[in-house]
Design a protein around this motif. Structure first.
Motif, PDB file in Angstrom:
ATOM      1  N   GLY A  47      25.520   1.453 -23.797  1.00 42.61           N
ATOM      2  CA  GLY A  47      25.435   2.578 -24.115  1.00 42.61           C
ATOM      3  C   GLY A  47      26.395   3.203 -25.581  1.00 42.61           C
ATOM      4  N   ARG A  48      26.838   2.020 -26.057  1.00 44.10           N
ATOM      5  CA  ARG A  48      27.836   2.450 -27.291  1.00 44.10           C
ATOM      6  C   ARG A  48      27.850   1.032 -28.096  1.00 44.10           C
ATOM      7  NH1 ARG A  48      32.216  -0.139 -25.389  1.00 44.10           N
ATOM      8  NH2 ARG A  48      32.681   0.051 -23.510  1.00 44.10           N
ATOM      9  N   ILE A  56      11.524   1.870 -31.005  1.00 46.68           N
ATOM     10  CA  ILE A  56      12.862   1.481 -30.532  1.00 46.68           C
ATOM     11  C   ILE A  56      13.823   2.718 -31.570  1.00 46.68           C
ATOM     12  CG2 ILE A  56      14.775  -0.028 -31.126  1.00 46.68           C
ATOM     13  CD1 ILE A  56      12.868  -2.428 -30.608  1.00 46.68           C
ATOM     14  N   GLN A  57      13.433   2.836 -32.737  1.00 49.38           N
ATOM     15  CA  GLN A  57      14.161   3.838 -33.514  1.00 49.38           C
ATOM     16  C   GLN A  57      13.884   5.245 -32.882  1.00 49.38           C
ATOM     17  OE1 GLN A  57      12.196   2.425 -37.464  1.00 49.38           O
ATOM     18  NE2 GLN A  57      14.241   3.706 -37.973  1.00 49.38           N
ATOM     19  N   GLN A  58      12.996   5.463 -32.142  1.00 55.20           N
ATOM     20  CA  GLN A  58      12.928   6.908 -31.573  1.00 55.20           C
ATOM     21  C   GLN A  58      13.456   6.893 -30.008  1.00 55.20           C
ATOM     22  OE1 GLN A  58       8.747   7.392 -31.708  1.00 55.20           O
ATOM     23  NE2 GLN A  58       8.506   8.105 -33.851  1.00 55.20           N
ATOM     24  N   GLY A  59      14.088   5.838 -29.667  1.00 53.36           N
ATOM     25  CA  GLY A  59      14.705   5.755 -28.210  1.00 53.36           C
ATOM     26  C   GLY A  59      13.888   5.401 -27.215  1.00 53.36           C
ATOM     27  N   GLN A  60      12.598   5.174 -27.515  1.00 51.65           N
ATOM     28  CA  GLN A  60      11.776   5.100 -26.269  1.00 51.65           C
ATOM     29  C   GLN A  60      12.197   3.792 -25.305  1.00 51.65           C
ATOM     30  OE1 GLN A  60       7.676   4.820 -27.597  1.00 51.65           O
ATOM     31  NE2 GLN A  60       7.670   6.565 -28.633  1.00 51.65           N
ATOM     32  N   ASP A  61      12.341   4.188 -24.122  1.00 54.76           N
ATOM     33  CA  ASP A  61      12.573   3.619 -23.111  1.00 54.76           C
ATOM     34  C   ASP A  61      11.692   2.397 -22.473  1.00 54.76           C
ATOM     35  OD1 ASP A  61      13.856   2.425 -21.092  1.00 54.76           O
ATOM     36  OD2 ASP A  61      13.919   4.224 -19.810  1.00 54.76           O
ATOM     37  N   PRO A  82      18.301   5.399 -26.603  1.00 54.50           N
ATOM     38  CA  PRO A  82      18.810   6.476 -27.713  1.00 54.50           C
ATOM     39  C   PRO A  82      19.995   6.073 -28.530  1.00 54.50           C
ATOM     40  CG  PRO A  82      18.407   7.532 -25.706  1.00 54.50           C
ATOM     41  CD  PRO A  82      18.312   6.070 -25.250  1.00 54.50           C
ATOM     42  N   ALA A  83      21.178   5.169 -27.585  1.00 53.36           N
ATOM     43  CA  ALA A  83      22.196   4.464 -28.527  1.00 53.36           C
ATOM     44  C   ALA A  83      21.625   3.460 -29.571  1.00 53.36           C
ATOM     45  CB  ALA A  83      23.133   4.129 -27.634  1.00 53.36           C
ATOM     46  N   VAL A  84      20.782   2.663 -28.996  1.00 49.28           N
ATOM     47  CA  VAL A  84      20.202   1.494 -29.774  1.00 49.28           C
ATOM     48  C   VAL A  84      19.581   2.111 -31.090  1.00 49.28           C
ATOM     49  CG1 VAL A  84      18.524  -0.157 -29.975  1.00 49.28           C
ATOM     50  CG2 VAL A  84      19.988  -0.129 -28.140  1.00 49.28           C
TER      51      VAL A  84
END
Length: 113
Positions: A73-74, A39-44, A5-7
């Motif tokens: 994470g940041r 990646i844009q949706q924060g999928q792990d 999600p941070a990415v």
């Protein structure tokens, strides 16, 4: 594992800043739109470091930038001794990369005709 999600947040904010579409970022980074969308949706998912490197470069970040975001994470702290002109140059470089990629795409189309 990573903080996807941070990415996603960093990528989406940078795309907005640069005025990049998902399709254009996919072309410039040479990452598939499906992977970029995930990646844009924060999928792990387990990502190859080369994917994050390619996206980092296309967005005008240092190669390891998005990997650091995933790991920590940041977003990495911007060096305080880095002048604003350097940030502007990064943005201009990203724009130039985008333009070169567009030229390359057009040349490929011409060659395939």
């Amino acid at each position: 594992m990573g903080d996807w999600p941070a990415v996603a947040k960093v990528i989406n904010e940078r795309m907005t800043t640069l005025g990049l579409t998902q399709k254009r970022l996919a072309e410039v980074s040479r990452v598939s739109t499906a992977t970029l969308r995930q990646i844009q949706q924060g999928q792990d998912k387990n990502r190859q470091p080369a994917v994050l490197t390619a996206i980092s470069r296309a967005l005008g970040f240092p190669d390891s930038y998005l990997q650091e975001v995933a790991d920590k994470g940041r977003a990495p702290a911007v060096r305080s001794d880095e002048p604003a002109a350097v940030a502007e140059l990064r943005d201009q470089l990203a724009d130039l990369r985008e333009r070169v990629a567009a030229i390359e795409s057009r040349l490929e189309l011409i060659r395939s005709d």
